[in-house]
Design an enzyme around this catalytic site. Structure first.
Site, mmCIF file in Angstrom:
data_model
loop_
_atom_site.group_PDB
_atom_site.id
_atom_site.type_symbol
_atom_site.label_atom_id
_atom_site.label_comp_id
_atom_site.label_asym_id
_atom_site.label_seq_id
_atom_site.Cartn_x
_atom_site.Cartn_y
_atom_site.Cartn_z
ATOM 1 C CG ASN A 1 6.453 34.514 26.925
ATOM 2 O OD1 ASN A 1 6.131 35.648 27.281
ATOM 3 N ND2 ASN A 1 6.576 33.511 27.775
ATOM 4 C CE1 TYR B 1 5.900 30.674 32.787
ATOM 5 C CE2 TYR B 1 6.901 29.534 30.920
ATOM 6 C CZ TYR B 1 6.199 30.615 31.430
ATOM 7 O OH TYR B 1 5.799 31.631 30.598
ATOM 8 C CG LEU C 1 0.507 29.560 37.608
ATOM 9 C CD1 LEU C 1 0.372 30.655 38.655
ATOM 10 C CD2 LEU C 1 -0.101 28.262 38.125
ATOM 11 N NE ARG D 1 4.237 33.949 34.379
ATOM 12 C CZ ARG D 1 5.230 33.535 35.146
ATOM 13 N NH1 ARG D 1 4.975 32.863 36.265
ATOM 14 N NH2 ARG D 1 6.479 33.790 34.811
ATOM 15 N N GLY D 2 2.749 33.714 29.905
ATOM 16 C CA GLY D 2 2.984 33.797 28.468
ATOM 17 C C GLY D 2 3.148 32.458 27.778
ATOM 18 C CD GLU E 1 9.588 38.076 27.941
ATOM 19 O OE1 GLU E 1 8.515 38.066 28.568
ATOM 20 O OE2 GLU E 1 9.682 37.736 26.742
ATOM 21 C CG ASP F 1 5.792 27.429 45.555
ATOM 22 O OD1 ASP F 1 6.052 28.636 45.435
ATOM 23 O OD2 ASP F 1 5.577 26.682 44.585
#
Length: 497
Positions: free
Chosen positions: A175, A179, A194, A197-198, A241, A290
């Site tokens: 994966n 991040y 989070l 997420r992968g 990906e 952010d």
């Protein structure tokens, strides 16, 4: 070199420079706040990618604003312009739910897609650029990398464009996820991923299968554009990906085995961080400015210990900043919006257009236009948007309009909301749903509500009243006035304003 295919980041930068899309900054600039200020002004003006060749206190250049315009995102995906990204979306829709050819003609039409699939497997190399220089153990010092501090109240320097490579214990494929990573020591970063997420899912599975064992992690910085963009594109869960990057590039993704673990990283990356996460080791992360335009709350995330740094001899550090839109993630959202449309249309053919306004933080509000076919249709589409792709799990507002409305024109959308909606009848509220934990407006961290607005014309069963008919001009009158318009000379230049 094919103008729209790049072997590595440097190929891409060469083309950008040839087209006036890259500016070299030779004046010394501080990675602490100053690069952000320059990049932010440049992005808001639609300016070029920036290569800071002399960041204060460092010998390593900093690349910023790489994907600061939708055009450069499209170029990174091997396309001439943003509109061509619909074809990328069609390819992803095909890969998500492939259909066998219905005959010879259909087979012929789909042949390009089948040929592209040949580029999906990775190609493992040795003696690659990203391992020209290797440091390990006590020699590892992340402070030698010009990691940016973006905003005045940020907790510490922050890695923003790292491609984190993980593999779950029961998975063949790796994966790739992006991040952010807070610097907390010469060899330590906080991995803010989070739970859905992968990378986080791989880590959770590892902890369950290998209690107490270190979880291998590698982070690639400055990969080729297809691999970078593959990590932010909604690829199907069954597709790597790396495989998708091969499809974008038209050639297999070249990888190399890491020095200290079995993970594979992009062979042409500028810098690779190798290491592990010790189960149970966490640290408070943040606050950071952010993409919402606010500083987020402090929360605990796993600590990534770096044991090896491999890099090119003359490595470039790729970075960005996030802040109130427009920022680079918002620009990526505008471009990737075109990828989402065909994926949604494959599942919901009635969808005409789908738009994520960048001012809505790229994903928090969506406008959908449909060819309405029955009463209640808009509500079905709302539920579909929230549930079909996990990218829209955190979308708070979905507005559904008819296909006579331009989803990308607020004048049209607001007209539809104010003339076709009754607030009580046409508003859908769903409570206790997953929400981005950065959304401090939600009553509980990670849990909040969603609102759907049905701004479509109402059908029998949805209203008992006679529905309004939109005003339409007489085409004969319009044609006649067009013919005599210049003669009227209402405006000085004789033309319409």
């Amino acid at each position: 070199m094919d103008a729209m295919k790049y072997n590595d980041l440097r190929d891409f930068l060469t083309l950008l420079e040839q087209q006036g899309e890259l500016k070299r900054i030779t004046l010394p600039v501080d990675p602490h706040l100053e690069i952000t200020e320059i990049a932010d002004r440049t992005l808001r003006a639609g300016g070029p990618a920036l290569l800071f060749e002399n960041p204060k206190g460092y010998s390593m250049p900093v690349l910023c604003n790489l994907f600061g315009t939708p055009k450069r995102v499209a170029m990174g995906m091997g396309q001439e312009d943003v509109s061509a990204l619909r074809e990328v979306g069609k390819l992803l829709a095909f890969l998500k739910e492939p259909e066998p050819p219905k005959g010879f003609r259909d087979l012929f039409d789909k042949l390009p897609q089948f040929k592209q699939v040949l580029n999906m497997p990775t190609k493992r190399l040795r003696g690659v650029p990203c391992q020209q220089k290797i440091v390990s153990g006590d020699d590892v010092d992340l402070n030698r990398i010009p990691i940016m501090t973006c905003w005045p109240e940020d907790a510490a320097p922050l890695i923003t464009w790292g491609l984190t490579v993980t593999r779950g214990p029961h998975k063949e494929r790796q994966n790739l996820g992006i991040y952010r990573q807070q610097l907390i020591g010469k060899n330590k970063l906080i991995m803010r991923w989070l739970s859905h997420r992968g990378g986080a899912l791989d880590y959770q599975e590892w902890c369950a299968a290998h209690p107490g064992e270190r979880f291998p992690v590698s982070v690639a910085l400055g990969a080729d554009p297809a691999t970078i963009l593959g990590a932010v594109t909604p690829v199907p869960d069954t597709l790597s990906e790396y495989a998708f990057a091969g499809l974008l590039r038209g050639t297999k993704t070249e990888v190399v085995k890491c020095i200290s673990n079995d993970l594979e990283v992009p062979a042409s990356a500028e810098i690779v961080l190798e290491g592990y996460i010790e189960q149970g080791e966490t640290a408070p992360e943040g606050p950071y400015g952010d993409h919402t335009g606010y500083y987020n709350e402090v929360d605990s995330f796993p600590v990534f210990t770096v044991t090896h740094i491999t890099q090119r001899e003359d490595a470039i550090y790729h970075s960005t900043y996030t802040g109130r839109p427009p920022d680079e993630p918002a620009v990526l959202g505008v471009a990737l919006n075109e990828v989402f449309v065909p994926i949604l249309q494959k599942q919901f053919p009635e969808i005409v257009d789908f738009y994520l306004p960048p001012e809505g933080c790229s994903y928090r509000l969506a406008v959908v236009t449909i060819k309405k076919q029955y009463a209640g249709h808009a509500k079905r589409v709302m539920m579909g948007v929230w549930s079909f792709l996990r990218q829209f799990m955190y979308t708070k507002f979905v507005i559904v309009c008819d296909d006579d409305v331009n989803a990308r024109d607020w004048n049209d959308v607001i007209w539809a909301i104010t003339t076709r909606m009754d607030p009580a009848r046409d508003t859908v509220l769903v409570e206790n749903t997953p929400i981005d934990y950065l959304d401090f407006a939600s009553p509980v961290s990670g849990l909040g509500s969603k609102m759907g607005l049905d701004a479509t014309n109402k059908w029998p069963g949805e209203t008992q009243r006679e529905w309004g008919r939109p005003i339409k001009k007489d085409p004969d009158v319009v044609a006649h006035i067009d013919a005599i318009w210049d003669e009227l000379a209402i405006f000085n230049n004789g033309k319409s304003a």
